[in-house]
Design a protein around this motif. Structure first.
Motif, PDB file in Angstrom:
ATOM      1  N   LEU A 167      36.066  18.866   2.090  1.00  0.00           N
ATOM      2  CA  LEU A 167      36.135  17.859   3.287  1.00  0.00           C
ATOM      3  C   LEU A 167      35.166  17.975   4.474  1.00  0.00           C
ATOM      4  CD1 LEU A 167      40.139  17.166   3.779  1.00  0.00           C
ATOM      5  CD2 LEU A 167      38.441  15.769   2.699  1.00  0.00           C
ATOM      6  N   GLU A 168      35.068  19.186   4.794  1.00  0.00           N
ATOM      7  CA  GLU A 168      34.042  19.530   5.683  1.00  0.00           C
ATOM      8  C   GLU A 168      32.717  19.258   5.350  1.00  0.00           C
ATOM      9  OE1 GLU A 168      34.293  23.524   7.245  1.00  0.00           O
ATOM     10  OE2 GLU A 168      36.667  23.184   7.511  1.00  0.00           O
ATOM     11  N   ILE A 169      32.289  19.646   3.942  1.00  0.00           N
ATOM     12  CA  ILE A 169      31.059  19.470   3.444  1.00  0.00           C
ATOM     13  C   ILE A 169      30.739  17.875   3.673  1.00  0.00           C
ATOM     14  CG2 ILE A 169      29.579  19.653   1.458  1.00  0.00           C
ATOM     15  CD1 ILE A 169      30.700  22.312   0.976  1.00  0.00           C
ATOM     16  N   LYS A 170      31.633  16.834   3.047  1.00  0.00           N
ATOM     17  CA  LYS A 170      31.315  15.532   3.016  1.00  0.00           C
ATOM     18  C   LYS A 170      31.554  14.935   4.382  1.00  0.00           C
ATOM     19  CE  LYS A 170      33.882  14.712  -1.317  1.00  0.00           C
ATOM     20  NZ  LYS A 170      35.266  14.318  -1.987  1.00  0.00           N
ATOM     21  N   LYS A 171      32.128  15.520   5.427  1.00  0.00           N
ATOM     22  CA  LYS A 171      31.939  15.105   6.614  1.00  0.00           C
ATOM     23  C   LYS A 171      30.567  15.469   7.220  1.00  0.00           C
ATOM     24  CE  LYS A 171      34.346  15.441  11.317  1.00  0.00           C
ATOM     25  NZ  LYS A 171      35.497  16.080  11.699  1.00  0.00           N
ATOM     26  N   GLN A 172      30.051  16.426   7.084  1.00  0.00           N
ATOM     27  CA  GLN A 172      28.764  16.896   7.334  1.00  0.00           C
ATOM     28  C   GLN A 172      27.895  16.276   6.764  1.00  0.00           C
ATOM     29  OE1 GLN A 172      28.780  19.226   9.750  1.00  0.00           O
ATOM     30  NE2 GLN A 172      26.718  18.915  10.104  1.00  0.00           N
ATOM     31  N   GLN A 173      27.850  16.021   5.491  1.00  0.00           N
ATOM     32  CA  GLN A 173      26.912  15.132   4.774  1.00  0.00           C
ATOM     33  C   GLN A 173      26.843  13.504   5.334  1.00  0.00           C
ATOM     34  OE1 GLN A 173      27.754  14.532   0.848  1.00  0.00           O
ATOM     35  NE2 GLN A 173      25.568  13.519   0.288  1.00  0.00           N
ATOM     36  N   TYR A 174      28.062  13.106   5.771  1.00  0.00           N
ATOM     37  CA  TYR A 174      27.832  12.009   6.214  1.00  0.00           C
ATOM     38  C   TYR A 174      27.200  11.706   7.690  1.00  0.00           C
ATOM     39  CZ  TYR A 174      29.561   7.743   8.911  1.00  0.00           C
ATOM     40  OH  TYR A 174      29.555   6.452   9.428  1.00  0.00           O
ATOM     41  N   HIS A 175      27.482  12.703   8.497  1.00  0.00           N
ATOM     42  CA  HIS A 175      27.093  12.761   9.920  1.00  0.00           C
ATOM     43  C   HIS A 175      25.426  13.067   9.803  1.00  0.00           C
ATOM     44  CE1 HIS A 175      30.459  11.917  12.341  1.00  0.00           C
ATOM     45  NE2 HIS A 175      31.285  12.726  11.611  1.00  0.00           N
ATOM     46  N   ASP A 176      24.968  13.871   8.698  1.00  0.00           N
ATOM     47  CA  ASP A 176      23.700  14.244   8.918  1.00  0.00           C
ATOM     48  C   ASP A 176      22.831  13.406   7.836  1.00  0.00           C
ATOM     49  OD1 ASP A 176      24.294  16.511  10.224  1.00  0.00           O
ATOM     50  OD2 ASP A 176      24.392  17.873   8.447  1.00  0.00           O
ATOM     51  N   VAL A 177      23.261  12.729   6.933  1.00  0.00           N
ATOM     52  CA  VAL A 177      22.243  12.182   6.056  1.00  0.00           C
ATOM     53  C   VAL A 177      22.688  10.377   5.805  1.00  0.00           C
ATOM     54  CG1 VAL A 177      21.551  12.048   3.513  1.00  0.00           C
ATOM     55  CG2 VAL A 177      22.106  14.055   4.548  1.00  0.00           C
ATOM     56  N   LYS A 178      23.892  10.361   5.651  1.00  0.00           N
ATOM     57  CA  LYS A 178      24.432   8.795   5.192  1.00  0.00           C
ATOM     58  C   LYS A 178      24.296   7.927   6.296  1.00  0.00           C
ATOM     59  CE  LYS A 178      27.182   9.095   1.232  1.00  0.00           C
ATOM     60  NZ  LYS A 178      28.552   8.676   0.648  1.00  0.00           N
ATOM     61  N   LYS A 179      24.778   8.625   7.704  1.00  0.00           N
ATOM     62  CA  LYS A 179      24.794   7.617   8.901  1.00  0.00           C
ATOM     63  C   LYS A 179      23.556   7.101   9.213  1.00  0.00           C
ATOM     64  CE  LYS A 179      26.244   9.451  12.939  1.00  0.00           C
ATOM     65  NZ  LYS A 179      27.078   9.931  14.015  1.00  0.00           N
ATOM     66  N   HIS A 180      22.586   7.893   8.812  1.00  0.00           N
ATOM     67  CA  HIS A 180      20.998   7.625   9.080  1.00  0.00           C
ATOM     68  C   HIS A 180      20.386   6.653   8.160  1.00  0.00           C
ATOM     69  CE1 HIS A 180      22.068   9.672  12.746  1.00  0.00           C
ATOM     70  NE2 HIS A 180      22.265  10.818  12.113  1.00  0.00           N
ATOM     71  N   PRO A 204      19.601   3.415   6.198  1.00  0.00           N
ATOM     72  CA  PRO A 204      19.453   2.039   6.547  1.00  0.00           C
ATOM     73  C   PRO A 204      20.381   1.227   5.424  1.00  0.00           C
ATOM     74  CG  PRO A 204      17.301   2.801   6.850  1.00  0.00           C
ATOM     75  CD  PRO A 204      18.168   3.848   6.391  1.00  0.00           C
ATOM     76  N   GLU A 205      20.144   2.031   4.038  1.00  0.00           N
ATOM     77  CA  GLU A 205      20.689   1.255   2.913  1.00  0.00           C
ATOM     78  C   GLU A 205      22.076   1.302   3.206  1.00  0.00           C
ATOM     79  OE1 GLU A 205      19.047   2.360  -0.777  1.00  0.00           O
ATOM     80  OE2 GLU A 205      17.179   2.114  -0.241  1.00  0.00           O
ATOM     81  N   PHE A 206      22.833   2.405   3.372  1.00  0.00           N
ATOM     82  CA  PHE A 206      24.007   2.936   3.472  1.00  0.00           C
ATOM     83  C   PHE A 206      24.679   2.198   4.645  1.00  0.00           C
ATOM     84  CE2 PHE A 206      27.448   5.111   5.421  1.00  0.00           C
ATOM     85  CZ  PHE A 206      28.419   5.190   4.561  1.00  0.00           C
ATOM     86  N   VAL A 207      24.089   2.008   5.634  1.00  0.00           N
ATOM     87  CA  VAL A 207      24.577   1.076   7.007  1.00  0.00           C
ATOM     88  C   VAL A 207      24.550  -0.147   6.440  1.00  0.00           C
ATOM     89  CG1 VAL A 207      24.013   0.442   8.974  1.00  0.00           C
ATOM     90  CG2 VAL A 207      23.577   2.836   8.582  1.00  0.00           C
ATOM     91  N   ALA A 208      23.667  -0.775   5.894  1.00  0.00           N
ATOM     92  CA  ALA A 208      23.859  -2.219   5.344  1.00  0.00           C
ATOM     93  C   ALA A 208      24.836  -2.564   4.360  1.00  0.00           C
ATOM     94  CB  ALA A 208      22.389  -2.775   4.560  1.00  0.00           C
ATOM     95  N   ARG A 209      24.876  -1.641   3.352  1.00  0.00           N
ATOM     96  CA  ARG A 209      26.033  -1.836   2.365  1.00  0.00           C
ATOM     97  C   ARG A 209      27.295  -1.788   3.084  1.00  0.00           C
ATOM     98  NH1 ARG A 209      23.507   2.163  -0.680  1.00  0.00           N
ATOM     99  NH2 ARG A 209      25.436   3.603  -0.310  1.00  0.00           N
ATOM    100  N   ASN A 210      27.495  -0.777   3.935  1.00  0.00           N
ATOM    101  CA  ASN A 210      28.831  -0.535   4.628  1.00  0.00           C
ATOM    102  C   ASN A 210      29.168  -1.788   5.763  1.00  0.00           C
ATOM    103  OD1 ASN A 210      30.829   1.024   4.958  1.00  0.00           O
ATOM    104  ND2 ASN A 210      30.353   1.839   7.100  1.00  0.00           N
ATOM    105  N   ARG A 211      28.126  -2.442   6.191  1.00  0.00           N
ATOM    106  CA  ARG A 211      28.339  -3.564   7.072  1.00  0.00           C
ATOM    107  C   ARG A 211      28.495  -4.905   6.068  1.00  0.00           C
ATOM    108  NH1 ARG A 211      23.539  -2.954  11.213  1.00  0.00           N
ATOM    109  NH2 ARG A 211      24.494  -1.302  12.435  1.00  0.00           N
ATOM    110  N   GLU A 212      28.202  -4.844   4.884  1.00  0.00           N
ATOM    111  CA  GLU A 212      28.442  -5.704   4.146  1.00  0.00           C
ATOM    112  C   GLU A 212      29.895  -5.940   3.684  1.00  0.00           C
ATOM    113  OE1 GLU A 212      28.121  -9.325   1.773  1.00  0.00           O
ATOM    114  OE2 GLU A 212      26.815  -8.653   3.565  1.00  0.00           O
ATOM    115  N   ARG A 213      30.253  -4.661   3.126  1.00  0.00           N
ATOM    116  CA  ARG A 213      31.493  -4.335   2.825  1.00  0.00           C
ATOM    117  C   ARG A 213      32.374  -4.722   4.010  1.00  0.00           C
ATOM    118  NH1 ARG A 213      35.168  -0.661   4.020  1.00  0.00           N
ATOM    119  NH2 ARG A 213      33.734   0.555   5.155  1.00  0.00           N
TER     120      ARG A 213
END
Length: 101
Positions: free
Chosen positions: A17-30, A32-41
């Motif tokens: 869980l810690e690794i996934k949380k860290q990955q989200y905050h370091d990589v996914k959150k920034h 643009p494709e992930f942000v767009a998909r998440n906003r669409e969802r």
């Protein structure tokens, strides 16, 4: 399973869980494709569940009004006035467990 195995499994789970949380905050959150998909969802979820949200609001409207009234009088430290002014609502609050008899 022994206690040691259970402890190891829980530790691995927490570490994952810690690794996934860290990955989200370091990589996914920034990303643009992930942000767009998440906003669409999120937009689709909002559009598909508008009616549910409205029904939930209507179902709990009276309860929320009652709790707001209770919180107002509690904040002002005037629960005795609430009891004098709104005896039925005071009884409902007692039934809900907000006010002790």
């Amino acid at each position: 399973m022994t206690d040691e195995q259970i402890t190891r499994m829980l530790e691995r789970y927490k570490k994952g869980l810690e690794i996934k949380k860290q990955q989200y905050h370091d990589v996914k959150k920034h990303d643009p494709e992930f942000v767009a998909r998440n906003r669409e969802r999120a937009r689709l979820h909002y559009e598909n569940n508008k009616e549910k949200k409205k029904q939930n609001y209507e179902k709990n409207k009276e309860r929320n009004k009652l709790l707001n009234l209770f919180n107002y009088y509690k904040k002002k430290d005037m629960l005795d006035k609430l009891q004098d002014k709104y005896p039925e609502k005071y009884k409902q609050l007692q039934d809900m467990g907000k006010i002790e008899s």
